[in-house]
Design a protein around this motif. Structure first.
Motif, PDB file in Angstrom:
ATOM      1  N   PRO B  59      27.770  23.221  53.362  1.00 10.27           N
ATOM      2  CA  PRO B  59      26.419  22.265  52.548  1.00 10.27           C
ATOM      3  C   PRO B  59      25.815  21.613  52.679  1.00 10.27           C
ATOM      4  O   PRO B  59      26.156  20.452  53.919  1.00 10.27           O
ATOM      5  CB  PRO B  59      27.416  21.483  51.301  1.00 10.27           C
ATOM      6  N   PHE B  72      21.626  26.375  54.722  1.00 15.56           N
ATOM      7  CA  PHE B  72      22.640  26.076  52.865  1.00 15.56           C
ATOM      8  C   PHE B  72      20.627  26.446  51.679  1.00 15.56           C
ATOM      9  O   PHE B  72      20.283  25.395  51.871  1.00 15.56           O
ATOM     10  CB  PHE B  72      22.688  24.447  53.282  1.00 15.56           C
ATOM     11  N   GLY B  74      22.121  26.551  48.461  1.00 19.79           N
ATOM     12  CA  GLY B  74      22.762  26.473  47.150  1.00 19.79           C
ATOM     13  C   GLY B  74      24.283  27.064  47.270  1.00 19.79           C
ATOM     14  O   GLY B  74      24.784  26.904  47.986  1.00 19.79           O
ATOM     15  N   HIS B  75      25.106  26.438  46.045  1.00 22.64           N
ATOM     16  CA  HIS B  75      25.879  26.401  46.552  1.00 22.64           C
ATOM     17  C   HIS B  75      27.080  28.159  46.768  1.00 22.64           C
ATOM     18  O   HIS B  75      27.781  28.317  47.011  1.00 22.64           O
ATOM     19  CB  HIS B  75      26.964  25.879  44.374  1.00 22.64           C
ATOM     20  N   PRO B 121      13.279  11.887  45.668  1.00 22.25           N
ATOM     21  CA  PRO B 121      14.237  11.306  45.624  1.00 22.25           C
ATOM     22  C   PRO B 121      14.904  10.980  46.697  1.00 22.25           C
ATOM     23  O   PRO B 121      16.135  10.472  46.464  1.00 22.25           O
ATOM     24  CB  PRO B 121      14.557  11.593  44.408  1.00 22.25           C
ATOM     25  N   LEU B 122      15.543  12.307  47.216  1.00 21.48           N
ATOM     26  CA  LEU B 122      16.205  12.327  48.054  1.00 21.48           C
ATOM     27  C   LEU B 122      16.227  10.665  49.908  1.00 21.48           C
ATOM     28  O   LEU B 122      15.466  10.510  48.979  1.00 21.48           O
ATOM     29  CB  LEU B 122      15.883  13.875  49.229  1.00 21.48           C
ATOM     30  N   ALA B 135      17.970  20.231  52.783  1.00 21.35           N
ATOM     31  CA  ALA B 135      18.921  20.482  51.383  1.00 21.35           C
ATOM     32  C   ALA B 135      17.338  20.829  50.193  1.00 21.35           C
ATOM     33  O   ALA B 135      16.824  20.686  50.398  1.00 21.35           O
ATOM     34  CB  ALA B 135      18.244  18.352  51.372  1.00 21.35           C
ATOM     35  N   ARG B 136      18.358  21.503  49.262  1.00 18.41           N
ATOM     36  CA  ARG B 136      17.718  21.581  48.355  1.00 18.41           C
ATOM     37  C   ARG B 136      17.616  20.734  47.048  1.00 18.41           C
ATOM     38  O   ARG B 136      17.764  19.968  46.883  1.00 18.41           O
ATOM     39  CB  ARG B 136      18.287  22.466  47.679  1.00 18.41           C
ATOM     40  N   CYS B 137      16.567  19.759  47.419  1.00 17.33           N
ATOM     41  CA  CYS B 137      16.184  18.969  46.246  1.00 17.33           C
ATOM     42  C   CYS B 137      14.928  18.904  45.338  1.00 17.33           C
ATOM     43  O   CYS B 137      14.064  19.832  45.340  1.00 17.33           O
ATOM     44  CB  CYS B 137      16.494  17.721  47.129  1.00 17.33           C
ATOM     45  N   ASP B 138      14.326  17.489  45.053  1.00 19.35           N
ATOM     46  CA  ASP B 138      13.448  17.377  44.057  1.00 19.35           C
ATOM     47  C   ASP B 138      11.909  17.411  45.381  1.00 19.35           C
ATOM     48  O   ASP B 138      12.221  16.420  45.941  1.00 19.35           O
ATOM     49  CB  ASP B 138      13.736  16.367  42.996  1.00 19.35           C
ATOM     50  N   HIS B 141       7.985  16.745  41.531  1.00 19.42           N
ATOM     51  CA  HIS B 141       9.313  17.499  40.748  1.00 19.42           C
ATOM     52  C   HIS B 141       9.574  18.980  41.108  1.00 19.42           C
ATOM     53  O   HIS B 141       9.350  19.584  39.634  1.00 19.42           O
ATOM     54  CB  HIS B 141       8.341  17.016  39.467  1.00 19.42           C
ATOM     55  N   MET B 142       9.993  20.175  41.865  1.00 16.08           N
ATOM     56  CA  MET B 142       9.758  21.260  41.903  1.00 16.08           C
ATOM     57  C   MET B 142      10.843  21.002  42.888  1.00 16.08           C
ATOM     58  O   MET B 142      10.999  20.367  43.281  1.00 16.08           O
ATOM     59  CB  MET B 142       8.047  21.169  42.854  1.00 16.08           C
ATOM     60  N   GLN B 143      11.305  22.485  42.191  1.00 17.19           N
ATOM     61  CA  GLN B 143      12.727  22.397  43.020  1.00 17.19           C
ATOM     62  C   GLN B 143      12.194  22.972  44.446  1.00 17.19           C
ATOM     63  O   GLN B 143      11.747  24.529  44.349  1.00 17.19           O
ATOM     64  CB  GLN B 143      13.534  23.883  41.725  1.00 17.19           C
TER      65      GLN B 143
END
Lengths: 87, 184
Positions: B59, B72, B74-75, B121-122, B135-138, B141-143
Motif C-alpha cells: 500500500p 499501488f 487501490g485495496h 490534502p495528502l 497515493a490514490r488521493c484527492d 476534488h478529483m479522484q
C-alpha cells in the motif's frame, strides 16, 4: 479531521464518505424473520462512548473501513478493513 | 481500415511554467488495471515480477523505472504502466486497458511540493511522500493518483475527462505559489 485508513495511513476526512454503524456488516439471513430484519434496518444504539462506523475511502484505496471512535471525546481509536470481518 | 491515433488530453494545454514549477504533458503509454483473481495474488505478483522487475506493490508504494512499473492503485488493484500484460499475468488477474482513460501530467521544480500542497490534502512533505511512493488521493476534488518520481518531481493522474480541470487547478496553484515570490 483525519481518518486513519489501514492501507493509506491518516487521510483527510474529505476523502471518505460515511455509511453508518458497522452493525450493517452483520446482515441477517434472508429467513431470519421480521424482528431480526426490523432490528437490522431501523434500530441503532446511540452510545455515549465507543462505537464503530463504516467509512468508504472513495478518494483513496476504495476500501470499506471500520472506524472505532468515542462519541463522548470525539477521539478516533482504531480502524480496520471491513473485508477482514468483525473485531 | 481506420487507423486510430493516440491523443494526449493535455497536449494542447501544456507545458505551463510559473515561478519554480513546471507542468508538462506525459506521452500516452500502456496503462492496465490489474486485479488478481481470488487466491491468485501470489501468481499475479510473480507474473508482474517477470514483466516489470518488481513484485506486487505494498500500500502506498509504486515506482517507475524507464517508464515501466506497477503502482499501488487501490485495496485490490495495481496499475501496470509502460508495458502490456503478459499471458501469465492475464491468467492470474483480471486486467483492464486504461491507456486512454487517464490524463497524466508531470509537475516538477523546486516549488513542486508547495504547489502540490494547494491541490491535495495528502501529506506531501518529503519525509511523508518521497520517491517510490504512490497515493490514490484527492487532487482538486478529483479522484486521482500521485506518484513521487524524484524528490521534486511528481506524476499526477486524474480521469481523462477532467484534463482541463486538472491543468486549470494546478496552474492556479502554481500562480499562487509564484506570487508569493519565494526564491527556492
Amino acid at each position: 479531521m483525519k481518518i486513519p485508513c489501514p492501507l493509506c495511513g491518516a487521510r483527510d476526512s474529505r476523502e471518505f464518505s460515511y455509511l453508518g454503524h458497522a452493525g450493517l456488516l452483520d446482515r441477517p439471513a434472508p429467513d431470519a424473520g421480521d424482528a431480526a430484519w426490523d432490528d437490522y434496518l431501523h434500530n441503532r444504539d446511540n452510545p455515549a462512548g465507543v462505537t464503530e462506523d463504516l467509512w468508504s475511502h472513495d478518494y483513496g484505496c476504495a476500501a470499506w473501513v471500520v472506524v472505532t471512535r468515542n462519541t463522548a471525546t470525539h477521539g478516533i481509536l482504531s480502524s480496520r478493513l471491513a473485508k477482514d470481518g468483525a473485531a | 481500415m481506420v487507423k486510430l491515433t493516440p491523443t494526449d488530453p493535455c497536449a494542447d494545454l501544456l507545458p505551463v511554467e510559473h515561478g519554480h514549477a513546471v507542468l508538462r504533458a506525459v506521452a500516452p503509454t500502456d496503462m492496465w488495471l490489474v486485479a488478481p483473481y481470488n487466491g491468485k495474488a501470489k501468481a499475479a505478483a510473480k507474473a508482474a515480477q517477470k514483466l516489470v522487475g518488481q513484485g506486487w506493490p505494498d500500500p502506498g508504494q509504486g515506482a517507475l523505472s524507464d517508464g515501466r512499473g506497477l503502482l499501488f492503485f487501490g485495496h485490490a488493484h495495481a496499475l501496470l504502466v509502460g508495458v502490456a500484460p503478459s499471458k501469465d499475468l492475464m491468467k492470474s488477474a483480471a486486467v483492464t486497458d486504461q491507456s486512454d482513460a487517464w490524463a497524466v501530467v508531470d509537475l516538477s521544480g523546486d516549488a513542486a511540493r508547495d504547489v502540490l500542497a494547494r491541490v491535495t490534502p495528502l501529506d506531501v512533505r518529503p519525509a511523508a511522500f518521497g520517491p517510490g511512493q504512490c497515493a490514490r488521493c484527492d487532487i482538486a476534488h478529483m479522484q486521482g493518483a500521485i506518484v513521487c518520481l524524484a524528490p521534486q518531481q511528481f506524476r499526477l493522474m486524474v480521469f481523462r475527462s477532467m484534463a482541463k480541470t486538472l491543468v486549470h487547478d494546478v496552474t492556479v496553484a502554481m500562480e499562487s505559489v509564484a506570487a508569493l515570490g519565494k526564491t527556492a
